[in-house]
Each structure stands twice: as C-alpha cells, then as structure tokens.
Design a protein around this motif. Structure first.
Motif, PDB file in Angstrom:
ATOM      1  N   LEU A  75       0.828  -1.199   0.000  1.00 44.30           N
ATOM      2  CA  LEU A  75       0.000   0.000   0.000  1.00 44.30           C
ATOM      3  C   LEU A  75       0.866   1.253   0.000  1.00 44.30           C
ATOM      4  O   LEU A  75       0.604   2.210  -0.721  1.00 44.30           O
ATOM      5  CB  LEU A  75      -0.925   0.007   1.226  1.00 44.30           C
ATOM      6  N   PHE A  76       1.909   1.257   0.817  1.00 45.08           N
ATOM      7  CA  PHE A  76       2.748   2.436   0.953  1.00 45.08           C
ATOM      8  C   PHE A  76       3.488   2.741  -0.339  1.00 45.08           C
ATOM      9  O   PHE A  76       3.570   3.899  -0.758  1.00 45.08           O
ATOM     10  CB  PHE A  76       3.735   2.237   2.103  1.00 45.08           C
ATOM     11  N   ASN A  77       4.026   1.731  -0.997  1.00 42.38           N
ATOM     12  CA  ASN A  77       4.738   1.952  -2.255  1.00 42.38           C
ATOM     13  C   ASN A  77       3.828   2.605  -3.284  1.00 42.38           C
ATOM     14  O   ASN A  77       4.234   3.528  -4.001  1.00 42.38           O
ATOM     15  CB  ASN A  77       5.266   0.627  -2.797  1.00 42.38           C
ATOM     16  N   ALA A  78       2.601   2.129  -3.374  1.00 44.96           N
ATOM     17  CA  ALA A  78       1.665   2.689  -4.348  1.00 44.96           C
ATOM     18  C   ALA A  78       1.246   4.101  -3.962  1.00 44.96           C
ATOM     19  O   ALA A  78       1.143   4.990  -4.809  1.00 44.96           O
ATOM     20  CB  ALA A  78       0.431   1.790  -4.459  1.00 44.96           C
ATOM     21  N   ALA A  79       1.019   4.324  -2.654  1.00 48.21           N
ATOM     22  CA  ALA A  79       0.499   5.608  -2.204  1.00 48.21           C
ATOM     23  C   ALA A  79       1.523   6.728  -2.313  1.00 48.21           C
ATOM     24  O   ALA A  79       1.153   7.890  -2.430  1.00 48.21           O
ATOM     25  CB  ALA A  79       0.014   5.493  -0.756  1.00 48.21           C
ATOM     26  N   THR A  80       2.809   6.415  -2.261  1.00 49.59           N
ATOM     27  CA  THR A  80       3.833   7.452  -2.380  1.00 49.59           C
ATOM     28  C   THR A  80       4.301   7.624  -3.819  1.00 49.59           C
ATOM     29  O   THR A  80       5.258   8.351  -4.071  1.00 49.59           O
ATOM     30  CB  THR A  80       5.052   7.136  -1.497  1.00 49.59           C
ATOM     31  N   GLY A  81       3.646   6.970  -4.748  1.00 50.31           N
ATOM     32  CA  GLY A  81       4.014   7.122  -6.144  1.00 50.31           C
ATOM     33  C   GLY A  81       5.402   6.602  -6.461  1.00 50.31           C
ATOM     34  O   GLY A  81       6.017   7.017  -7.438  1.00 50.31           O
TER      35      GLY A  81
ATOM     36  N   LEU B 244      -5.668  24.810   2.605  1.00 51.52           N
ATOM     37  CA  LEU B 244      -5.476  23.644   1.754  1.00 51.52           C
ATOM     38  C   LEU B 244      -6.579  22.643   2.014  1.00 51.52           C
ATOM     39  O   LEU B 244      -6.849  22.263   3.145  1.00 51.52           O
ATOM     40  CB  LEU B 244      -4.114  22.989   2.044  1.00 51.52           C
ATOM     41  N   THR B 245      -7.265  22.206   0.971  1.00 53.76           N
ATOM     42  CA  THR B 245      -8.309  21.200   1.084  1.00 53.76           C
ATOM     43  C   THR B 245      -7.818  19.916   0.439  1.00 53.76           C
ATOM     44  O   THR B 245      -7.508  19.883  -0.740  1.00 53.76           O
ATOM     45  CB  THR B 245      -9.604  21.649   0.383  1.00 53.76           C
ATOM     46  N   ASN B 246      -7.740  18.860   1.223  1.00 52.13           N
ATOM     47  CA  ASN B 246      -7.287  17.573   0.704  1.00 52.13           C
ATOM     48  C   ASN B 246      -8.488  16.713   0.342  1.00 52.13           C
ATOM     49  O   ASN B 246      -9.380  16.513   1.154  1.00 52.13           O
ATOM     50  CB  ASN B 246      -6.442  16.855   1.760  1.00 52.13           C
ATOM     51  N   SER B 247      -8.480  16.220  -0.857  1.00 53.47           N
ATOM     52  CA  SER B 247      -9.639  15.500  -1.354  1.00 53.47           C
ATOM     53  C   SER B 247      -9.545  13.994  -1.209  1.00 53.47           C
ATOM     54  O   SER B 247     -10.548  13.306  -1.302  1.00 53.47           O
ATOM     55  CB  SER B 247      -9.846  15.837  -2.840  1.00 53.47           C
ATOM     56  N   ALA B 248      -8.353  13.465  -1.016  1.00 48.05           N
ATOM     57  CA  ALA B 248      -8.211  12.005  -1.004  1.00 48.05           C
ATOM     58  C   ALA B 248      -7.316  11.557   0.133  1.00 48.05           C
ATOM     59  O   ALA B 248      -6.201  12.037   0.275  1.00 48.05           O
ATOM     60  CB  ALA B 248      -7.647  11.516  -2.336  1.00 48.05           C
ATOM     61  N   GLN B 249      -7.813  10.645   0.935  1.00 50.20           N
ATOM     62  CA  GLN B 249      -7.031  10.021   1.998  1.00 50.20           C
ATOM     63  C   GLN B 249      -6.535   8.694   1.445  1.00 50.20           C
ATOM     64  O   GLN B 249      -7.301   7.758   1.254  1.00 50.20           O
ATOM     65  CB  GLN B 249      -7.907   9.777   3.223  1.00 50.20           C
ATOM     66  N   LEU B 250      -5.231   8.603   1.165  1.00 54.84           N
ATOM     67  CA  LEU B 250      -4.728   7.449   0.431  1.00 54.84           C
ATOM     68  C   LEU B 250      -4.230   6.318   1.322  1.00 54.84           C
ATOM     69  O   LEU B 250      -4.415   5.150   1.006  1.00 54.84           O
ATOM     70  CB  LEU B 250      -3.581   7.891  -0.493  1.00 54.84           C
ATOM     71  N   PHE B 251      -3.592   6.637   2.436  1.00 59.55           N
ATOM     72  CA  PHE B 251      -2.910   5.586   3.192  1.00 59.55           C
ATOM     73  C   PHE B 251      -2.665   6.067   4.609  1.00 59.55           C
ATOM     74  O   PHE B 251      -2.214   7.180   4.827  1.00 59.55           O
ATOM     75  CB  PHE B 251      -1.570   5.258   2.523  1.00 59.55           C
ATOM     76  N   THR B 252      -2.967   5.237   5.596  1.00 56.45           N
ATOM     77  CA  THR B 252      -2.666   5.546   6.993  1.00 56.45           C
ATOM     78  C   THR B 252      -2.177   4.277   7.663  1.00 56.45           C
ATOM     79  O   THR B 252      -2.810   3.232   7.560  1.00 56.45           O
ATOM     80  CB  THR B 252      -3.910   6.071   7.744  1.00 56.45           C
ATOM     81  N   TYR B 253      -1.026   4.373   8.336  1.00 55.39           N
ATOM     82  CA  TYR B 253      -0.487   3.215   9.056  1.00 55.39           C
ATOM     83  C   TYR B 253       0.473   3.711  10.112  1.00 55.39           C
ATOM     84  O   TYR B 253       1.487   4.325   9.787  1.00 55.39           O
ATOM     85  CB  TYR B 253       0.236   2.257   8.100  1.00 55.39           C
TER      86      TYR B 253
ATOM     87  N   PRO C 133      10.567   9.759  -8.071  1.00 55.33           N
ATOM     88  CA  PRO C 133      10.414   8.300  -7.977  1.00 55.33           C
ATOM     89  C   PRO C 133      11.766   7.612  -7.782  1.00 55.33           C
ATOM     90  O   PRO C 133      12.749   7.926  -8.453  1.00 55.33           O
ATOM     91  CB  PRO C 133       9.789   7.928  -9.328  1.00 55.33           C
ATOM     92  N   GLY C 134      11.810   6.679  -6.820  1.00 57.53           N
ATOM     93  CA  GLY C 134      13.037   5.959  -6.538  1.00 57.53           C
ATOM     94  C   GLY C 134      14.037   6.757  -5.733  1.00 57.53           C
ATOM     95  O   GLY C 134      15.219   6.384  -5.669  1.00 57.53           O
ATOM     96  N   ALA C 135      13.584   7.831  -5.095  1.00 56.46           N
ATOM     97  CA  ALA C 135      14.505   8.665  -4.307  1.00 56.46           C
ATOM     98  C   ALA C 135      15.110   7.890  -3.149  1.00 56.46           C
ATOM     99  O   ALA C 135      16.302   8.005  -2.871  1.00 56.46           O
ATOM    100  CB  ALA C 135      13.769   9.900  -3.795  1.00 56.46           C
ATOM    101  N   LEU C 136      14.294   7.121  -2.472  1.00 53.98           N
ATOM    102  CA  LEU C 136      14.740   6.337  -1.323  1.00 53.98           C
ATOM    103  C   LEU C 136      14.387   4.875  -1.543  1.00 53.98           C
ATOM    104  O   LEU C 136      13.220   4.554  -1.797  1.00 53.98           O
ATOM    105  CB  LEU C 136      14.070   6.855  -0.038  1.00 53.98           C
ATOM    106  N   ILE C 137      15.390   4.020  -1.464  1.00 55.63           N
ATOM    107  CA  ILE C 137      15.188   2.584  -1.632  1.00 55.63           C
ATOM    108  C   ILE C 137      15.546   1.882  -0.325  1.00 55.63           C
ATOM    109  O   ILE C 137      16.640   2.068   0.212  1.00 55.63           O
ATOM    110  CB  ILE C 137      16.059   2.003  -2.769  1.00 55.63           C
ATOM    111  N   ILE C 138      14.609   1.084   0.179  1.00 52.77           N
ATOM    112  CA  ILE C 138      14.862   0.285   1.373  1.00 52.77           C
ATOM    113  C   ILE C 138      14.561  -1.171   1.025  1.00 52.77           C
ATOM    114  O   ILE C 138      13.429  -1.511   0.684  1.00 52.77           O
ATOM    115  CB  ILE C 138      13.989   0.736   2.556  1.00 52.77           C
ATOM    116  N   ASP C 139      15.582  -2.000   1.073  1.00 49.96           N
ATOM    117  CA  ASP C 139      15.441  -3.411   0.728  1.00 49.96           C
ATOM    118  C   ASP C 139      15.473  -4.276   1.990  1.00 49.96           C
ATOM    119  O   ASP C 139      16.476  -4.280   2.722  1.00 49.96           O
ATOM    120  CB  ASP C 139      16.582  -3.859  -0.202  1.00 49.96           C
TER     121      ASP C 139
END
Length: 328
Positions: free
Chosen positions: A27-33, A195-204, A247-253
């Motif tokens: 979920l996090f990978n998708a939500a952060t683009g 600022l009005t945010n229209s979409a809540q994408l991910f919470t953890y 995209p790909g700024a931070l990679i954690i394996d």
C-alpha cells in the motif's frame, strides 16, 4: 503450558509481522508514487554495489566540415551506486510461561499481538532511518535547498509558495518531483492556509499520505529526522525540513533474514523465558553512494545521518533524490 508453547508464540509473531508488514508495504509503495520504495531482497555482505556507465559530458560537438586537426577524446566511465546494510533487532522480551497459565491465555494471541506491534515499529524504523539518510545526503548539496526560515512571518512556515520555490531548484526537471514528505507541523500549516485535501490514500502507524488539489502527494510523518533545533536565535527555534522526492529517491530493501530465538532460565522465583529477534535491511539514496571508508559497515544511526558519509556520484543535481525546503 507445554515447552512447545513459546515456539508457537514465535511462529505466530513472525507470521503476523510478515503478513501485516507485506500488506502495508504494498500500500505504501503505491500511495507514495514510488518516491519511497520498500522492497524485498536478499543482499549478501555489508554493501550492495551496482555499477553503471556515467553520462558523457559534451558527447555531441560542433564540427567544422572545412577544418582539420585533432579532437579531444572522451572516455566511458563507470559510476557505482552503493547501498549499505543496516542491522536491526529487538531487545529481549519477557515471556514467562506462568503469565499465560495465570490468565488461561493461548500464546498464539500474544504472538499475533507482538507480531503486529513489531510490524508497525519495523516500518517506522526503516522510514525514519531512510528519510534521515535522504535528508543527510541532500543537506550537503546547496543547489537543491530552499531555506525559507529567514522570510518574514508567516512566509517562514510551510506554504505552496515555498514548496514551489523549492521544486524550482530542479529547473526543467521539477515535474519529476512526485511526493512531498514532511512533519505534521508544516503539514498543518498548509491546512491552515486553506489547503483542502480531497483524497485520503494511506494511513499506518505514524504515517499519513494525502493528495493536494494539484495532484502532488503529501506524506505526513512525525519522523524525528525531519526536524532539528536551531540554537542560534534566542529562544531556540525548531526547523522543519520537507523533502520533495522523485520516484526511486529512497530505496529500502528488506533482506528476508529475520531470525528469532527463545531462551528459558531457571533459578529465579518463577521460570524466566525471553524472546529476541533480529534482521537487516539495505538503504540507498538516489544519486549518492554510501562511503565505505568514512561510513563503514554495519553503521549506527549517527553514521547513517551524517552528510559526509553519502558521496554524490550524479553529475547533475537534477539527477538527485529531490529537493529540500526548510521552514519554521
């Protein structure tokens, strides 16, 4: 309580941890683009090196079709991207068998609870260290830093104007910035400026991802490595650093090397039993290689958060992980 109960506990702790963590990572990978990528891997040794060809500067020249004479040659060269392995683990956790007997509780319940807690804390640790390393690497590059702390209030706090000036550091590559990662304080300063945010994408856990009206992803997390105290003024002022990441700024394996051990001990009033686990993951920042000499192997937090331990190999600052905006 049978001797096998703790083994059951350990198995369920691991199963719960890996299942929950895997779901949230997807979920996090998708939500952060893809700006922050948490991946499964199996790196050997202390480092992970990837060699590739460097961009040749001045590859195209102007030729005089009527002239003659020698022309300076260009050489193909290799660059090396180095990720560093970070060791992590838990302290010993007391799991005395009498605890479960006393409350007539199945150890699987406690195992699942520990596994879920461990999944949350593991993700927080990876993100805190990863974001801290990213800021440490970028903080040594003045070309991609916009410092708004000297502006007249309220322009010294987070605003779209300051974010725009920050991403302008990337020039014609500013559109590559896909996500902003910041502490909740500057994020709420944005909210306070209508600022009005229209979409809540991910919470953890402590991580929250939303999308602003312009389509940029805003990732809110109270990462301790995204703020610091400036002791120069009186009184002290807290400075917040927002990261505009590509995209790909931070990679954690994750290295899939989770190991758990249980130990029982006699000689006390009650039987003592403990659980301990350890694992590792690799951290990499786009455009930077870990300095093996200065940073060393199996680094601690202080080393990972030291700017000079991340060596810039990218030719242009536009090929780095992103930009930094500093606000109050």
């Amino acid at each position: 309580m049978a001797l096998s109960d703790l083994a059951v506990y350990s198995e369920y702790a691991y199963s719960s941890m890996t299942e929950v963590l895997r779901q949230k990572i997807d979920l996090f990978n998708a939500a952060t683009g893809g700006a922050i990528q948490l991946r499964a891997a199996a790196h050997q040794g202390d480092y992970s090196d990837v060699a590739f060809f460097a961009k040749i500067s001045g590859l195209v020249r102007r030729r005089n079709s009527y002239g003659s004479g020698s022309v300076a040659e260009k050489k193909m060269a290799h660059l090396v991207d180095t990720m560093v392995k970070v060791a992590a683990g838990t302290p010993p956790v007391r799991l005395d068998p009498g605890q479960f007997k006393w409350i007539q509780q199945n150890p699987e319940v406690a195992g699942a609870a520990l596994g879920q807690q461990l999944a949350v804390d593991t993700m927080a640790d990876m993100l805190n260290i990863g974001l801290g390393a990213t800021y440490a690497a970028l903080s040594g590059q003045s070309a991609i830093i916009y410092d708004a702390t000297g502006n007249t209030a309220p322009e010294d706090t987070m605003s779209f104007g300051n974010m725009n000036k920050g991403q302008a550091k990337f020039g014609d590559q500013a559109s590559q910035i896909s996500a902003w990662v910041m502490h909740s304080k500057p994020m709420f300063d944005l909210y306070g400026k209508n600022l009005t945010n229209s979409a809540q994408l991910f919470t953890y856990g402590t991580v929250n991802v939303v999308r602003d009206p312009f389509g940029k992803l805003l990732v809110m997390t109270d990462c301790p490595n995204l703020s610091y105290v400036d002791a120069t003024p009186d009184p002290d002022v807290t400075i917040y650093t927002a990261l505009g990441l590509v995209p790909g700024a931070l990679i954690i394996d994750q290295n899939n090397d989770y190991t758990a051990n249980e130990e029982a001990k006699n000689g006390d009033e009650n039987i003592i039993r403990t659980f301990q686990a350890e694992w590792s993951y690799n951290v990499g920042v786009r455009g930077f290689a870990w300095d093996k000499t200065n940073g060393g192997k199996s680094p601690n937090d202080a080393a990972l958060l030291t700017s000079t331990n991340w060596d810039k190999y990218a030719t242009s600052h536009k090929d780095l992980a992103g930009v930094v905006v500093k606000v109050k």
